[in-house]
Write a protein that holds these residues in place. Structure first.
Motif, short mmCIF file in Angstrom:
data_model
loop_
_atom_site.label_atom_id
_atom_site.label_comp_id
_atom_site.label_asym_id
_atom_site.label_seq_id
_atom_site.Cartn_x
_atom_site.Cartn_y
_atom_site.Cartn_z
N LEU A 70 0.82 -0.94 0.06
CA LEU A 70 0.11 0.02 0.02
C LEU A 70 0.83 1.26 -0.10
CD1 LEU A 70 -2.82 -1.33 2.45
CD2 LEU A 70 -3.02 -0.93 0.02
N THR A 71 1.94 1.41 0.81
CA THR A 71 2.69 2.32 0.77
C THR A 71 3.52 2.57 -0.62
OG1 THR A 71 3.20 2.28 3.12
CG2 THR A 71 4.76 3.35 1.76
N SER B 299 0.86 4.28 -2.93
CA SER B 299 -0.10 5.25 -2.50
C SER B 299 -0.20 6.31 -3.70
CB SER B 299 0.72 5.95 -1.29
OG SER B 299 1.81 6.47 -1.69
N LYS B 300 0.70 6.64 -4.49
CA LYS B 300 0.50 7.57 -5.41
C LYS B 300 -0.30 7.06 -6.60
CE LYS B 300 4.69 10.11 -4.50
NZ LYS B 300 6.09 10.33 -4.98
N SER C 246 -3.32 0.97 7.73
CA SER C 246 -2.46 1.27 6.99
C SER C 246 -2.93 2.07 5.69
CB SER C 246 -1.74 -0.09 5.88
OG SER C 246 -1.16 -0.76 6.87
N LEU C 247 -4.23 2.14 5.32
CA LEU C 247 -4.88 2.72 4.43
C LEU C 247 -4.84 4.32 5.04
CD1 LEU C 247 -7.32 0.45 2.61
CD2 LEU C 247 -5.66 1.71 1.54
N LEU D 61 -1.44 6.42 5.08
CA LEU D 61 -0.99 6.79 3.87
C LEU D 61 -0.81 8.07 3.79
CD1 LEU D 61 -2.46 4.37 1.14
CD2 LEU D 61 -0.12 4.16 2.12
N GLU D 62 0.26 8.86 3.20
CA GLU D 62 0.61 10.16 3.18
C GLU D 62 -0.47 10.61 2.12
OE1 GLU D 62 4.44 11.04 2.23
OE2 GLU D 62 5.26 9.99 3.93
N THR D 63 -1.09 10.16 1.40
CA THR D 63 -2.06 10.49 0.40
C THR D 63 -3.69 10.89 0.83
OG1 THR D 63 -2.38 8.32 -0.42
CG2 THR D 63 -0.68 9.75 -1.53
N ALA E 172 -5.78 8.79 1.71
CA ALA E 172 -6.39 7.59 1.19
C ALA E 172 -7.75 7.42 1.85
CB ALA E 172 -5.83 6.56 0.69
#
Length: 165
Positions: free
Chosen positions: A71-72, A75-76, A116-117, A120-122, A124
């Motif tokens: 997932l990491t 992420s993008k 984990s989701l 994420l830095e995004t 999500a």
């Protein structure tokens, strides 16, 4: 519909294996195969990314680490696919439920995948989306997963209250 979902899953799996990097360019390739089905592309991508964590022989810790790593790394890609899906968090949670129903090893680490989701830095999966999903989880599998996430939800609410102070 299931046949179409399976075909999209095969296409996504092929694109993920062939790509040198998982980014917006790959998102465009994936959406090219189903141009009017952005939510389905997002869901199929998440399911395919989590396939690696379904090894029943691996420990929960190993599956969790594997899922988090996937997932990491993606992420993008997930952010690019989610950009055109207003209900992206709900799509991600529904796709995660489908993947967990299909693969019991994922069901065992459901809460960790949600975390984990969320991490994420995004962005999500915002915490408000997790709260809403858990509050509306009425069917049997959804309720089981929401119950499994009770500790995570309590932790999120606690952290949110501390931020307000």
């Amino acid at each position: 519909k299931e046949e179409g979902d399976a075909e999209l899953g095969r296409i996504v799996a092929r694109e993920l294996r062939a790509a040198s990097s998982w980014n917006a360019s790959l998102a465009r390739k994936i959406r090219h195969h189903a141009p009017s089905q952005h939510a389905e592309c997002l869901a199929a991508t998440l399911c395919e990314l989590l396939e690696i964590a379904t090894d029943a022989e691996a420990t929960k810790k190993a599956r969790t680490a594997s899922a988090s790593k996937q997932l990491t790394k993606a992420s993008k890609l997930l952010a690019a696919l989610a950009a055109d899906v207003p209900e992206a968090p709900a799509v991600l949670l529904a796709a995660l439920e489908r993947a967990a129903n299909k693969h019991p090893p994922l069901a065992e680490i459901f809460e960790r995948i949600v975390l984990s989701l969320y991490e994420l830095e995004t962005d999500a999966l915002p915490e408000e989306s997790i709260y809403k999903w858990a509050a509306n989880a009425e069917a049997a599998p959804s309720r089981r997963y929401a119950t499994q996430c009770a500790g995570l939800i309590a932790w999120l609410k606690e952290a949110d209250e501390e931020d307000d102070d």
